[in-house]
Design a protein around this motif. Structure first.
Motif, PDB file in Angstrom:
ATOM      1  N   SER A 156       0.851  -1.240   0.058  1.00 17.87           N
ATOM      2  CA  SER A 156      -0.022   0.141  -0.042  1.00 17.87           C
ATOM      3  C   SER A 156       0.621   1.403  -0.073  1.00 17.87           C
ATOM      4  O   SER A 156       0.317   2.372  -0.081  1.00 17.87           O
ATOM      5  CB  SER A 156      -1.092  -0.030   1.257  1.00 17.87           C
ATOM      6  OG  SER A 156      -0.156  -0.035   2.277  1.00 17.87           O
ATOM      7  N   THR A 157       2.042   1.163   0.407  1.00 19.37           N
ATOM      8  CA  THR A 157       2.944   2.279   0.333  1.00 19.37           C
ATOM      9  C   THR A 157       3.504   2.613  -1.298  1.00 19.37           C
ATOM     10  O   THR A 157       4.252   3.823  -1.359  1.00 19.37           O
ATOM     11  CB  THR A 157       4.228   2.032   0.965  1.00 19.37           C
ATOM     12  OG1 THR A 157       4.846   0.770   0.678  1.00 19.37           O
ATOM     13  CG2 THR A 157       3.916   1.946   2.719  1.00 19.37           C
ATOM     14  N   GLY A 158       3.175   1.705  -2.097  1.00 16.39           N
ATOM     15  CA  GLY A 158       3.261   1.803  -3.673  1.00 16.39           C
ATOM     16  C   GLY A 158       4.765   1.248  -3.930  1.00 16.39           C
ATOM     17  O   GLY A 158       5.047   1.148  -5.053  1.00 16.39           O
ATOM     18  N   GLN A 159       5.464   0.428  -3.085  1.00 17.73           N
ATOM     19  CA  GLN A 159       6.685  -0.101  -3.600  1.00 17.73           C
ATOM     20  C   GLN A 159       6.072  -1.608  -3.950  1.00 17.73           C
ATOM     21  O   GLN A 159       5.147  -2.198  -3.386  1.00 17.73           O
ATOM     22  CB  GLN A 159       7.599  -0.225  -2.180  1.00 17.73           C
ATOM     23  CG  GLN A 159       8.354   1.162  -1.932  1.00 17.73           C
ATOM     24  CD  GLN A 159       9.259   1.253  -0.972  1.00 17.73           C
ATOM     25  OE1 GLN A 159       8.739   0.540   0.239  1.00 17.73           O
ATOM     26  NE2 GLN A 159      10.464   1.666  -1.025  1.00 17.73           N
ATOM     27  N   VAL A 160       7.041  -2.205  -4.455  1.00 16.82           N
ATOM     28  CA  VAL A 160       7.076  -3.723  -5.032  1.00 16.82           C
ATOM     29  C   VAL A 160       8.055  -4.523  -4.224  1.00 16.82           C
ATOM     30  O   VAL A 160       9.109  -4.194  -4.269  1.00 16.82           O
ATOM     31  CB  VAL A 160       6.964  -3.816  -6.628  1.00 16.82           C
ATOM     32  CG1 VAL A 160       7.031  -5.245  -6.732  1.00 16.82           C
ATOM     33  CG2 VAL A 160       5.806  -2.925  -7.239  1.00 16.82           C
ATOM     34  N   LEU A 161       7.407  -5.585  -3.629  1.00 14.18           N
ATOM     35  CA  LEU A 161       8.248  -6.660  -2.869  1.00 14.18           C
ATOM     36  C   LEU A 161       8.309  -7.868  -3.779  1.00 14.18           C
ATOM     37  O   LEU A 161       7.288  -8.465  -3.834  1.00 14.18           O
ATOM     38  CB  LEU A 161       7.863  -6.699  -1.622  1.00 14.18           C
ATOM     39  CG  LEU A 161       8.872  -7.512  -0.712  1.00 14.18           C
ATOM     40  CD1 LEU A 161      10.196  -7.131  -0.596  1.00 14.18           C
ATOM     41  CD2 LEU A 161       7.948  -7.806   0.549  1.00 14.18           C
ATOM     42  N   ALA A 162       9.381  -8.197  -4.326  1.00 16.64           N
ATOM     43  CA  ALA A 162       9.493  -9.472  -5.332  1.00 16.64           C
ATOM     44  C   ALA A 162      10.740 -10.210  -4.909  1.00 16.64           C
ATOM     45  O   ALA A 162      11.778  -9.882  -4.851  1.00 16.64           O
ATOM     46  CB  ALA A 162       9.637  -9.260  -6.576  1.00 16.64           C
ATOM     47  N   GLY A 163      10.528 -11.586  -4.529  1.00 19.60           N
ATOM     48  CA  GLY A 163      11.576 -12.573  -3.973  1.00 19.60           C
ATOM     49  C   GLY A 163      12.415 -11.941  -2.935  1.00 19.60           C
ATOM     50  O   GLY A 163      13.563 -12.038  -2.907  1.00 19.60           O
ATOM     51  N   SER A 164      11.848 -11.073  -1.917  1.00 19.61           N
ATOM     52  CA  SER A 164      12.391 -10.727  -0.834  1.00 19.61           C
ATOM     53  C   SER A 164      12.991  -9.369  -1.081  1.00 19.61           C
ATOM     54  O   SER A 164      14.260  -9.187  -0.533  1.00 19.61           O
ATOM     55  CB  SER A 164      13.206 -11.720   0.136  1.00 19.61           C
ATOM     56  OG  SER A 164      14.347 -11.980  -0.473  1.00 19.61           O
ATOM     57  N   GLN A 165      13.177  -8.618  -2.188  1.00 14.71           N
ATOM     58  CA  GLN A 165      13.796  -7.548  -2.653  1.00 14.71           C
ATOM     59  C   GLN A 165      12.737  -6.667  -3.126  1.00 14.71           C
ATOM     60  O   GLN A 165      12.016  -6.757  -3.763  1.00 14.71           O
ATOM     61  CB  GLN A 165      14.675  -8.146  -4.025  1.00 14.71           C
ATOM     62  CG  GLN A 165      15.693  -9.177  -3.591  1.00 14.71           C
ATOM     63  CD  GLN A 165      16.724  -9.200  -4.906  1.00 14.71           C
ATOM     64  OE1 GLN A 165      16.795  -8.339  -5.828  1.00 14.71           O
ATOM     65  NE2 GLN A 165      17.391 -10.289  -4.645  1.00 14.71           N
ATOM     66  N   TRP A 166      13.097  -5.304  -2.542  1.00 11.35           N
ATOM     67  CA  TRP A 166      12.387  -4.098  -2.653  1.00 11.35           C
ATOM     68  C   TRP A 166      12.692  -3.745  -4.202  1.00 11.35           C
ATOM     69  O   TRP A 166      13.804  -3.394  -4.548  1.00 11.35           O
ATOM     70  CB  TRP A 166      12.492  -3.280  -1.646  1.00 11.35           C
ATOM     71  CG  TRP A 166      11.895  -3.563  -0.358  1.00 11.35           C
ATOM     72  CD1 TRP A 166      12.508  -4.156   0.790  1.00 11.35           C
ATOM     73  CD2 TRP A 166      10.535  -3.639   0.016  1.00 11.35           C
ATOM     74  NE1 TRP A 166      11.769  -4.561   1.578  1.00 11.35           N
ATOM     75  CE2 TRP A 166      10.260  -4.102   1.247  1.00 11.35           C
ATOM     76  CE3 TRP A 166       9.392  -3.047  -0.604  1.00 11.35           C
ATOM     77  CZ2 TRP A 166       9.386  -4.059   2.015  1.00 11.35           C
ATOM     78  CZ3 TRP A 166       8.182  -3.478   0.096  1.00 11.35           C
ATOM     79  CH2 TRP A 166       8.245  -3.731   1.433  1.00 11.35           C
ATOM     80  N   CYS A 167      11.741  -3.107  -4.738  1.00  7.34           N
ATOM     81  CA  CYS A 167      11.722  -2.236  -6.099  1.00  7.34           C
ATOM     82  C   CYS A 167      10.848  -1.019  -5.951  1.00  7.34           C
ATOM     83  O   CYS A 167       9.545  -1.222  -5.633  1.00  7.34           O
ATOM     84  CB  CYS A 167      11.235  -3.160  -7.199  1.00  7.34           C
ATOM     85  SG  CYS A 167      11.239  -2.567  -8.681  1.00  7.34           S
ATOM     86  N   SER A 168      11.360   0.209  -6.556  1.00  5.34           N
ATOM     87  CA  SER A 168      10.583   1.290  -6.268  1.00  5.34           C
ATOM     88  C   SER A 168      10.146   1.547  -7.624  1.00  5.34           C
ATOM     89  O   SER A 168      10.978   1.718  -8.418  1.00  5.34           O
ATOM     90  CB  SER A 168      11.535   2.536  -5.802  1.00  5.34           C
ATOM     91  OG  SER A 168      11.839   2.162  -4.342  1.00  5.34           O
ATOM     92  N   PRO A 169       8.630   1.536  -8.066  1.00  9.86           N
ATOM     93  CA  PRO A 169       8.216   1.838  -9.379  1.00  9.86           C
ATOM     94  C   PRO A 169       8.538   3.154  -9.875  1.00  9.86           C
ATOM     95  O   PRO A 169       8.860   4.026  -9.134  1.00  9.86           O
ATOM     96  CB  PRO A 169       6.933   1.596  -9.134  1.00  9.86           C
ATOM     97  CG  PRO A 169       6.747   0.721  -8.117  1.00  9.86           C
ATOM     98  CD  PRO A 169       7.830   1.255  -7.075  1.00  9.86           C
TER      99      PRO A 169
END
Length: 451
Positions: A263-276
């Motif tokens: 809900s913060t807008g960040q993506v979490l994939a495979g325990s790694q954060w990604c900022s769109p």
């Protein structure tokens, strides 16, 4: 009517009924009785005259003799010279004390004593809410079963096969009640999930995995109670995909083979954060969509065994999320303009994740904040999206929902496609039909090079 009642319990006809004017209960006792009773009943003493039932009628009742004696214990049966009736009367008196404690009064369908009704307002509200919840569950269950039966008559072979599998497996496109965290409460026929526990993260997974080698789309809508919304209640959750390996007390995306949009807008994939690149927060009244393509043809060997690629596209309120450089993958290449000069760097909204080939992907919800309700939309009739451009789907392919229903067909006649949606905008926000295949092939090569 009297005969029907007499078959259940020995009954007698009332001849006269008279209520006395004197009061035998105190005001406090009356209030207590009114709190305990289901219905309003007169509390004044009364005198009643009944017709004495025939002993032959009582003998024919399929109940114990002691039960009849308990019911007519204040009635004096007339004496007679018949030895059979005298023996029967003596038998009633002898068995009265022994049968009084063994009779099962709960076997009657009529309400005798409302002992189970909650005495406090809070407990009564909880009981009434349970009744409302049961009614809602029945309505949603009937609707879901009708949709499955409708899928059996579909012209699409994959939809028909999915509906047949759901009927045989007795499954529906809802949250799985046996695959939710300890603090999750399901309502509306297991379509709505809310957090009531004190765990940090409570996760709920769907009952049906996504189809393989097909474009599958689902949505989830977030809502909060009106009072909390007025108090600027902050919702904290994550929506995405996961395998059965991920524990139910973990945040979706924090486990290998899972991905989640927070809900913060960040993506979490495979325990790694990604900022769109176009990060967008969401909360109350927001609808989050997820398009996934689980490609079995992209299988490759790793130290952890054979894995495949699942390509995911998120959108928030019809805005496709562009994740930028996916975690664990090389940076996106720059695109040159017509004049040969180096142009702007353009990104794809496709987010690839690696999933074990033998595992299935399930729609997953993780709730962090309490008093937050999330409604799943796993059927084409519940989806709010109206065009391919708003979900990032390519042209010329069939898009299914979790239950196998068709959202967008291959033809252009069955979809609401915006005519102003051009190829240049598509490179930045969504994938076109030919570009998606090239994109998937490039991602497979990137995965092989990374491994």
């Amino acid at each position: 009517m009297h005969r029907k009642l007499n078959k259940i319990n020995p009954a007698a006809k009332v001849i006269t009924y008279f209520e006395r004017d004197d009061e035998v209960l105190t005001q406090q006792a009356k209030k207590r009785v009114q709190r305990m009773m289901h219905y309003s009943v007169p509390l004044r003493p009364f005198l009643v005259t009944i017709e004495i039932p025939c002993l032959d009628t009582i003998v024919s009742v399929p109940h114990s003799i002691g039960s009849a004696a308990n019911i007519f214990e204040n009635v004096d049966f007339p004496t007679t010279n018949d030895d059979t009736q005298n023996r029967y009367q003596r038998r009633i008196v002898s068995e009265r004390s022994s049968s009084c404690d063994t009779d099962d009064e709960d076997g009657s369908p009529f309400m005798c004593t409302p002992k189970s009704f909650p005495p406090t307002p809070t407990s009564r509200a909880h009981l009434l809410a349970r009744g409302t919840k049961f009614a809602e569950d029945v309505v949603f269950l009937a609707r879901d079963q009708l949709r499955v039966e409708k899928g059996l008559e579909s012209e699409n072979e994959q939809t028909k096969a999915m509906a047949k599998a759901l009927c045989e497996g007795k499954r529906l496109a809802v949250f799985n009640a046996y695959d939710v965290g300890a603090g999750i409460n399901l309502s509306c026929g297991q379509h709505c999930a809310s957090k009531i526990g004190n765990d940090l993260y409570s996760t709920a997974r769907g009952m049906i995995p996504v189809l393989r080698n097909s474009f599958v789309y689902f949505e989830m809508t977030v809502s909060t109670p009106p009072l909390l919304s007025m108090m600027l209640h902050h919702t904290s959750l994550s929506i995405g995909l996961s395998t059965l390996e991920m524990p139910l007390n973990a945040l979706v995306g924090a486990w290998n083979g899972s991905v989640g949009l927070c809900s913060t807008g960040q993506v979490l994939a495979g325990s790694q954060w990604c900022s769109p690149l176009n990060a967008k927060t969401y909360g109350t009244n927001s609808t989050i969509g997820c398009l996934v393509y689980l490609d079995d043809d992209s299988a490759f060997e790793t130290w952890d065994g054979l894995k495949v690629t699942a390509n995911v596209v998120f959108n928030v309120d019809d805005t496709v999320i562009v994740p930028g450089d996916p975690p664990g993958f090389p940076p996106s290449e720059q695109v040159h303009g017509d004049g040969g000069e180096e142009g702007e760097q353009r990104y794809s909204p496709v987010l690839p994740i690696c999933v074990p080939r033998d595992e299935e992907l399930f729609p997953t919800l993780t709730l962090h904040s309490s008093q937050t309700e999330v409604l799943c939309r796993f059927c084409a009739e519940d989806i709010l999206a109206t065009s391919r451009s708003t979900i990032g789907a390519p042209r010329g392919v069939t898009v299914y929902c979790c239950d196998g229903s068709v959202l967008f067909d291959e033809g252009n006649g069955t979809e609401s496609l915006d005519s102003s949606f051009d190829e240049d905008a598509n490179c930045e926000s969504v994938c076109d039909g030919n570009g998606l295949e090239d994109e998937l092939e490039e991602q497979r090569e990137q995965i092989d090079n990374t491994i």
